[in-house]
Design an enzyme around this catalytic site. Structure first.
Site, mmCIF file in Angstrom:
data_model
loop_
_atom_site.group_PDB
_atom_site.id
_atom_site.type_symbol
_atom_site.label_atom_id
_atom_site.label_comp_id
_atom_site.label_asym_id
_atom_site.label_seq_id
_atom_site.Cartn_x
_atom_site.Cartn_y
_atom_site.Cartn_z
ATOM 1 N N ASP A 237 0.621 -1.160 0.099
ATOM 2 C CA ASP A 237 0.258 0.070 0.299
ATOM 3 C C ASP A 237 1.026 1.000 -0.230
ATOM 4 O OD1 ASP A 237 -2.200 2.452 0.898
ATOM 5 O OD2 ASP A 237 -3.582 0.360 0.875
ATOM 6 N N HIS A 260 2.274 2.029 -3.063
ATOM 7 C CA HIS A 260 0.553 2.678 -3.529
ATOM 8 C C HIS A 260 1.662 4.435 -3.948
ATOM 9 C CE1 HIS A 260 -2.857 -0.339 -3.413
ATOM 10 N NE2 HIS A 260 -1.010 -0.618 -4.117
#
Ligand SMILES: *[C@@H]1O[C@H](CO)[C@@H](O)[C@H](O)[C@H]1NC(C)=O
Length: 416
Positions: A237, A260
């Site tokens: 993430d 991310h």
């Protein structure tokens, strides 16, 4: 004068050194310097004797050291200027709360590897709470053993999902340093910073597989004067995410990927969120990440603000959406798209950001119709799209950025 030095010394090794330099550099003469040095030797000798090794509390390698660590921490916390040591080796550890306030400065030195149980039973694994002048160091690793837990994460399907345990929580920590530690395979976020003031995070390494859910590297919320320097983060993430109530945060030279990207947000999901301001993301390299640097806010949000956010001198290697403001952030369609976001974004700059984009849209600034972004500056952008179907583009919605320097792609090739 002397009293001040003692007080400073007890509070923080770093301040102690800084202060003695200050004294030496001023013109008060040699005698004072000698007094300063001898006081520091005194402080150093008292703290050098105060090592609380978990071994002395029955903590052995390859065994569970939950009790031993809890006892060692309690003993150390009651004495000023000491150190809890976990030496080299692998240890099992259940959920622990390492609580302050402590009598004085305290160091947590982890040289070995800690392993989490498959079922932690709390929403954190290791928690440091209400401590002033904490140093976490030692080069060791917090291994969250997330592999067995990730399949239980249903947050992509359930908006009100029960979250899995965070590897390391820092709650209400002040004037402190976290340096040279590793966090691995957390079940959820790796490091969470909440209610902290003046915390430096230096040279930490965070790793988890690129497909592990919600394994954000470092999340910061409701905190001020936080710096992250030279971190190496690859997770499933955000490498770094900055949530509401974050003020005066500097992220310097972070290497990110997989993951991310580095993000401010998401904001506007909850009621009564606090403003975000004074964010500087400087230097660093992102490689093969799903986003580069972004600001994300939910649609249909309560009012809020995010301002003074600056992204500078960043290299992108094969990054999707290298530069992104997304005010319609709605992961897994878990939001109401009825009205635009009311989080007002202002004073943002993207400066000297170069490298390669893995998607055609190298820069997307999608601001809210109800509160258009203000004072957005874009300077010195060079992002090359290497895939098929033409060169990189950039989109601007509800924003009129000030543009200067190189612009590849040209700013706002499509706009609304
Ligand atoms: C924009 O942000 C910078 C850095 O935080 C700050 O120094 C400056 O005062 C801000 N400008 C305005 C107009 O608020």
């Amino acid at each position: 004068m002397i009293n001040i030095i003692i007080e400073k010394g007890n509070h923080h090794t770093v301040q102690q050194i800084g202060y003695s330099r200050e004294i030496k550099n001023n013109k008060m003469g040699k005698n004072l310097s000698i007094v300063t040095i001898s006081l520091q030797l005194l402080l150093a000798s008292t703290s050098a004797g105060q090592v609380f090794d978990v071994k002395s509390y029955g903590g052995q390698p390859n065994a569970d050291i939950t009790q031993a660590l809890t006892k060692a921490w309690k003993a150390a916390c009651a004495v000023a200027g000491c150190k809890v040591v976990i030496s080299a080796g692998t240890y099992k550890l259940g959920a622990v709360s390492l609580l302050g306030p402590c009598k004085g400065a305290i160091e947590f030195q982890l040289q070995g590897t800690l392993q989490a149980p498959s079922n932690v039973g709390k929403d954190f694994w290791v928690s440091f709470k209400r401590i002033d002048s904490l140093i976490v160091s030692g080069g060791g690793a917090f291994d969250g053993k997330g592999q067995t837990a990730w399949q239980k994460n249903n947050c992509a399907k359930n908006y009100n999902c029960k979250t899995l345990p965070i590897n390391i929580r820092f709650d209400f920590i002040t004037n402190s340093i976290v340096r040279d530690i590793q966090s691995k395979d957390s079940k959820f976020f790796h490091i969470n910073v909440f209610g902290c003031n003046n915390l430096q995070i230096q040279h930490v390494t965070i790793t988890a597989p690129g497909d592990s859910p919600n394994t954000d590297g470092i999340h910061i919320g409701h905190s001020s004067k936080i710096t992250i320097t030279n971190a190496k983060i690859g997770t499933g993430d955000d490498c770094v995410s900055i949530g509401d109530g974050a003020q005066d945060v500097t992220v310097n030279q972070v290497t990110c990927g997989p993951g991310h990207g580095i993000s401010v947000g998401s904001l506007g999901r909850y009621q009564n969120e606090e403003p975000v301001s004074g964010i500087r993301i400087i230097g660093g390299t992102l490689s093969n990440t799903k986003n580069g640097v972004r600001i994300k806010t939910w649609p249909s949000s309560p009012p809020g603000t995010a301002s003074d956010m600056h992204f500078e001198n960043i290299i992108m290697n094969n990054v999707a959406n290298p530069i992104l403001i997304d005010q319609g952030y709605c992961p897994n369609n878990q939001c109401s798209n009825k009205s635009p976001s009311k989080v007002k974004i202002s004073n943002v700059s993207f400066k000297n950001i170069r490298g390669t984009s893995s998607t055609k849209e190298a820069m997307k600034l999608i601001c809210s119709k109800s509160v258009p972004c203000q004072q957005v500056a874009v300077a010195g952008i060079d992002l090359v799209y290497k895939g098929a179907g033409g060169s990189a583009t950039s989109t601007c919605v509800n924003v009129k950025p000030t543009v200067s320097g190189k612009q590849n792609p040209p700013a706002c090739t499509s706009k609304q």
